[in-house]
Design an enzyme around this catalytic site. Sequence first.
Site, PDB file in Angstrom:
ATOM      1  N   GLY A   1       0.839  -1.204   0.000  1.00 13.25           N
ATOM      2  CA  GLY A   1       0.000   0.000   0.000  1.00 13.25           C
ATOM      3  C   GLY A   1       0.867   1.243   0.000  1.00 13.25           C
ATOM      4  O   GLY A   1       0.510   2.286   0.553  1.00 13.25           O
TER       5      GLY A   1
ATOM      6  N   GLN B   1      -1.915   6.855   1.770  1.00 15.79           N
ATOM      7  CA  GLN B   1      -1.709   7.946   2.736  1.00 15.79           C
ATOM      8  C   GLN B   1      -0.618   7.638   3.757  1.00 15.79           C
ATOM      9  O   GLN B   1       0.242   8.464   4.013  1.00 15.79           O
ATOM     10  CB  GLN B   1      -2.984   8.078   3.558  1.00 15.79           C
ATOM     11  CG  GLN B   1      -4.073   8.945   3.132  1.00 15.79           C
ATOM     12  CD  GLN B   1      -4.718   9.404   4.434  1.00 15.79           C
ATOM     13  OE1 GLN B   1      -4.426  10.501   4.884  1.00 15.79           O
ATOM     14  NE2 GLN B   1      -5.522   8.548   5.052  1.00 15.79           N
ATOM     15  N   ILE B   2      -0.700   6.471   4.380  1.00 12.24           N
ATOM     16  CA  ILE B   2       0.281   6.112   5.406  1.00 12.24           C
ATOM     17  C   ILE B   2       1.645   5.975   4.753  1.00 12.24           C
ATOM     18  O   ILE B   2       2.657   6.454   5.265  1.00 12.24           O
ATOM     19  CB  ILE B   2      -0.134   4.821   6.154  1.00 12.24           C
ATOM     20  CG1 ILE B   2      -1.403   5.066   6.965  1.00 12.24           C
ATOM     21  CG2 ILE B   2       0.999   4.329   7.069  1.00 12.24           C
ATOM     22  CD1 ILE B   2      -1.988   3.822   7.626  1.00 12.24           C
TER      23      ILE B   2
ATOM     24  N   ARG C   1     -19.784  -6.342   6.394  1.00  8.22           N
ATOM     25  CA  ARG C   1     -18.574  -6.755   7.091  1.00  8.22           C
ATOM     26  C   ARG C   1     -17.976  -8.019   6.466  1.00  8.22           C
ATOM     27  O   ARG C   1     -16.758  -8.141   6.322  1.00  8.22           O
ATOM     28  CB  ARG C   1     -18.876  -6.977   8.574  1.00  8.22           C
ATOM     29  CG  ARG C   1     -17.665  -6.876   9.445  1.00  8.22           C
ATOM     30  CD  ARG C   1     -18.061  -6.680  10.905  1.00  8.22           C
ATOM     31  NE  ARG C   1     -17.231  -7.526  11.738  1.00  8.22           N
ATOM     32  CZ  ARG C   1     -17.508  -8.791  12.017  1.00  8.22           C
ATOM     33  NH1 ARG C   1     -18.602  -9.356  11.521  1.00  8.22           N
ATOM     34  NH2 ARG C   1     -16.687  -9.491  12.771  1.00  8.22           N
TER      35      ARG C   1
ATOM     36  N   ASN D   1     -10.330  -8.476   1.989  1.00  9.99           N
ATOM     37  CA  ASN D   1      -9.019  -8.459   2.621  1.00  9.99           C
ATOM     38  C   ASN D   1      -8.433  -9.848   2.725  1.00  9.99           C
ATOM     39  O   ASN D   1      -7.214 -10.026   2.690  1.00  9.99           O
ATOM     40  CB  ASN D   1      -9.093  -7.769   3.977  1.00  9.99           C
ATOM     41  CG  ASN D   1      -9.078  -6.263   3.805  1.00  9.99           C
ATOM     42  OD1 ASN D   1      -8.087  -5.712   3.343  1.00  9.99           O
ATOM     43  ND2 ASN D   1     -10.181  -5.617   4.108  1.00  9.99           N
TER      44      ASN D   1
ATOM     45  N   THR E   1      -0.553  -3.399   9.521  1.00  9.83           N
ATOM     46  CA  THR E   1      -1.233  -2.145   9.882  1.00  9.83           C
ATOM     47  C   THR E   1      -2.609  -2.077   9.223  1.00  9.83           C
ATOM     48  O   THR E   1      -3.550  -1.520   9.781  1.00  9.83           O
ATOM     49  CB  THR E   1      -0.361  -0.940   9.442  1.00  9.83           C
ATOM     50  OG1 THR E   1       0.864  -0.971  10.173  1.00  9.83           O
ATOM     51  CG2 THR E   1      -1.065   0.383   9.694  1.00  9.83           C
TER      52      THR E   1
ATOM     53  N   ASP F   1      -2.791   2.978  19.072  1.00 16.16           N
ATOM     54  CA  ASP F   1      -3.726   3.068  20.203  1.00 16.16           C
ATOM     55  C   ASP F   1      -2.953   3.269  21.506  1.00 16.16           C
ATOM     56  O   ASP F   1      -3.337   4.072  22.362  1.00 16.16           O
ATOM     57  CB  ASP F   1      -4.564   1.786  20.271  1.00 16.16           C
ATOM     58  CG  ASP F   1      -5.187   1.450  18.923  1.00 16.16           C
ATOM     59  OD1 ASP F   1      -5.949   2.282  18.418  1.00 16.16           O
ATOM     60  OD2 ASP F   1      -4.868   0.375  18.362  1.00 16.16           O
TER      61      ASP F   1
ATOM     62  N   HIS G   1      -7.767  -4.077  17.506  1.00 22.20           N
ATOM     63  CA  HIS G   1      -7.609  -2.688  17.047  1.00 22.20           C
ATOM     64  C   HIS G   1      -8.939  -2.267  16.428  1.00 22.20           C
ATOM     65  O   HIS G   1      -9.133  -2.311  15.227  1.00 22.20           O
ATOM     66  CB  HIS G   1      -6.481  -2.549  16.018  1.00 22.20           C
ATOM     67  CG  HIS G   1      -6.513  -1.219  15.328  1.00 22.20           C
ATOM     68  ND1 HIS G   1      -6.219  -0.048  15.968  1.00 22.20           N
ATOM     69  CD2 HIS G   1      -6.855  -0.873  14.068  1.00 22.20           C
ATOM     70  CE1 HIS G   1      -6.373   0.960  15.132  1.00 22.20           C
ATOM     71  NE2 HIS G   1      -6.760   0.486  13.964  1.00 22.20           N
TER      72      HIS G   1
HETATM   73  P1  NAX Z   1      -5.003   4.369   1.572  1.00 22.51           P
HETATM   74  O1  NAX Z   1      -6.308   3.923   1.000  1.00 22.51           O
HETATM   75  O2  NAX Z   1      -4.564   5.777   1.426  1.00 22.51           O
HETATM   76  O3  NAX Z   1      -3.840   3.450   0.979  1.00 22.51           O
HETATM   77  C1  NAX Z   1      -3.949   2.067   0.892  1.00 22.51           C
HETATM   78  C2  NAX Z   1      -3.139   1.630  -0.302  1.00 22.51           C
HETATM   79  O4  NAX Z   1      -3.125   0.218  -0.332  1.00 22.51           O
HETATM   80  C3  NAX Z   1      -3.715   2.108  -1.646  1.00 22.51           C
HETATM   81  O5  NAX Z   1      -2.720   2.848  -2.332  1.00 22.51           O
HETATM   82  C4  NAX Z   1      -4.062   0.804  -2.356  1.00 22.51           C
HETATM   83  O6  NAX Z   1      -3.835   0.876  -3.750  1.00 22.51           O
HETATM   84  C5  NAX Z   1      -3.113  -0.165  -1.685  1.00 22.51           C
HETATM   85  N1  NAX Z   1      -3.493  -1.566  -1.798  1.00 22.51           N
HETATM   86  C6  NAX Z   1      -4.739  -2.112  -1.812  1.00 22.51           C
HETATM   87  N2  NAX Z   1      -4.669  -3.433  -2.010  1.00 22.51           N
HETATM   88  C7  NAX Z   1      -3.363  -3.745  -2.120  1.00 22.51           C
HETATM   89  C8  NAX Z   1      -2.673  -4.955  -2.371  1.00 22.51           C
HETATM   90  N3  NAX Z   1      -3.319  -6.095  -2.544  1.00 22.51           N
HETATM   91  N4  NAX Z   1      -1.325  -4.910  -2.432  1.00 22.51           N
HETATM   92  C9  NAX Z   1      -0.664  -3.752  -2.281  1.00 22.51           C
HETATM   93  N5  NAX Z   1      -1.279  -2.569  -2.059  1.00 22.51           N
HETATM   94  C10 NAX Z   1      -2.608  -2.565  -1.982  1.00 22.51           C
HETATM   95  O7  NAX Z   1      -5.070   3.933   3.106  1.00 22.51           O
HETATM   96  P2  NAX Z   1      -4.145   4.414   4.325  1.00 22.51           P
HETATM   97  O8  NAX Z   1      -4.749   5.616   4.918  1.00 22.51           O
HETATM   98  O9  NAX Z   1      -2.732   4.448   3.897  1.00 22.51           O
HETATM   99  O10 NAX Z   1      -4.402   3.221   5.346  1.00 22.51           O
HETATM  100  C11 NAX Z   1      -3.944   1.915   5.064  1.00 22.51           C
HETATM  101  C12 NAX Z   1      -4.567   0.924   6.031  1.00 22.51           C
HETATM  102  O11 NAX Z   1      -4.185   1.218   7.367  1.00 22.51           O
HETATM  103  C13 NAX Z   1      -6.087   0.935   6.028  1.00 22.51           C
HETATM  104  O12 NAX Z   1      -6.548  -0.411   6.064  1.00 22.51           O
HETATM  105  C14 NAX Z   1      -6.437   1.621   7.321  1.00 22.51           C
HETATM  106  O13 NAX Z   1      -7.712   1.255   7.788  1.00 22.51           O
HETATM  107  C15 NAX Z   1      -5.333   1.126   8.201  1.00 22.51           C
HETATM  108  N6  NAX Z   1      -5.082   1.865   9.435  1.00 22.51           N
HETATM  109  C16 NAX Z   1      -4.671   1.159  10.515  1.00 22.51           C
HETATM  110  C17 NAX Z   1      -4.335   1.763  11.703  1.00 22.51           C
HETATM  111  C18 NAX Z   1      -3.860   0.944  12.859  1.00 22.51           C
HETATM  112  O14 NAX Z   1      -3.607   1.533  13.909  1.00 22.51           O
HETATM  113  N7  NAX Z   1      -3.725  -0.383  12.781  1.00 22.51           N
HETATM  114  C19 NAX Z   1      -4.490   3.217  11.881  1.00 22.51           C
HETATM  115  C20 NAX Z   1      -4.483   3.975  10.582  1.00 22.51           C
HETATM  116  C21 NAX Z   1      -5.235   3.310   9.458  1.00 22.51           C
HETATM  117  O15 NAX Z   1      -6.605   3.585   9.623  1.00 22.51           O
END
Ligand code: NAX
Length: 328
Positions: free
Chosen positions: A11, A15-16, A98, A105, A129, A159, A187
């Site tokens: 990913g 954003q992350i 869900r 995923n 993550t 968290d 989480h």
């Molecule tokens: P974004 O949607 O900005 O980025 C996710 C990226 O993953 C996209 O660029 C997408 O193309 C890519 N992606 C999707 N499927 C893929 C695959 N099979 N192989 C490689 N890349 C793939 O999300 P972002 O804000 O960066 O968040 C990423 C994940 O972190 C989300 O699932 C979000 O819910 C989760 N989080 C987890 C947190 C935690 O504390 N555990 C907190 C922050 C965040 O909410």
Amino acid sequence: STSPVKVAVTGAAGQIGYSLLFRLANGDLLGKDTPIELRLLEIEPALKTLEGVVMEIDDCAFPGLAGVVTGSDPRKVFDGVNLALLVGARPRGPGMERGDLLEANGAIFTAQGKALNEVAADDVRIGVTGNPANTNALIALSNAPDIPHERFSALTRLDHNRAISQLAAKTGAAVTDIKQMTIWGNHSATQYPDIFNATVGGTNAAEAVGDQEWLESTFIPTVAKRGAAIIDARGSSSAASAASATIDAARDWLTGSAEGDWVSMAVVSDGSYGVPEGIVSSFPVTTSGGDWTIVEGLDVNDFSRGRIDASVAELTEERDAVKGLGLI
Ligand code: NAX
């Protein structure tokens, strides 16, 4: 000169990733003297965006960055990786149930678990993550039979850090005065940040606060719903803080937690604290040399027991759902 540590990020164009990659390349994980090679995985449609991010990484001329590899094939990108940070996941779209989310995923984390199993380095550590993080980690580890389950964890460090920050603000202490914070469970909104075993400047935190009403009505919901509050304020979800916590968690896992303290990590349960064996749940852990150990013998009062059980019940439901889908 040392050979570079190969760090995969999935990913990477998200954003992350936009924060995480620069922190990694800057040496925030293992120090500026340890060269890093980045292995960046994205889905095909996001590779052009990723190319732009890599142009920016190049433009930083990071001294410790030994190379960058990008691609959409996990078998190529994960080849020989020592650390895999699985950030990319499928967000819940409009009208998605869900079960649909777990299934979407599931496809990602079964494939990535299998690829890691085939091509990662023998010493690989895998941090998840991407949400639902605990269950995605469970899916990945279940699809990587040759990698010890202990090598997988899911991120609850954000968290944990949020809980430390809120408790410091409440007590007027510095964040460095807060020790032994614990996040238990999933989480998700059911997570339980436990201050009964935490300390503030050496004093028991629950006693230092002395306010059960604040604990129940302010502290726990603020920590558990922080992600939603950030979306509300910023218009998009936590990214830089999630990247920072992803680095904190991986750094402590590889280099060790501080003496006299512990961290929160979601790891495969051995049955400790009545958490069913085999699910990936957050615990207090100490880490050393790439291994974690659950901190045993903590006091769990009735209030904590109820909260832990509720979050664990959600995790066992998620496990049963992905089992039903044939993902584990
Ligand atoms: P974004 O949607 O900005 O980025 C996710 C990226 O993953 C996209 O660029 C997408 O193309 C890519 N992606 C999707 N499927 C893929 C695959 N099979 N192989 C490689 N890349 C793939 O999300 P972002 O804000 O960066 O968040 C990423 C994940 O972190 C989300 O699932 C979000 O819910 C989760 N989080 C987890 C947190 C935690 O504390 N555990 C907190 C922050 C965040 O909410």
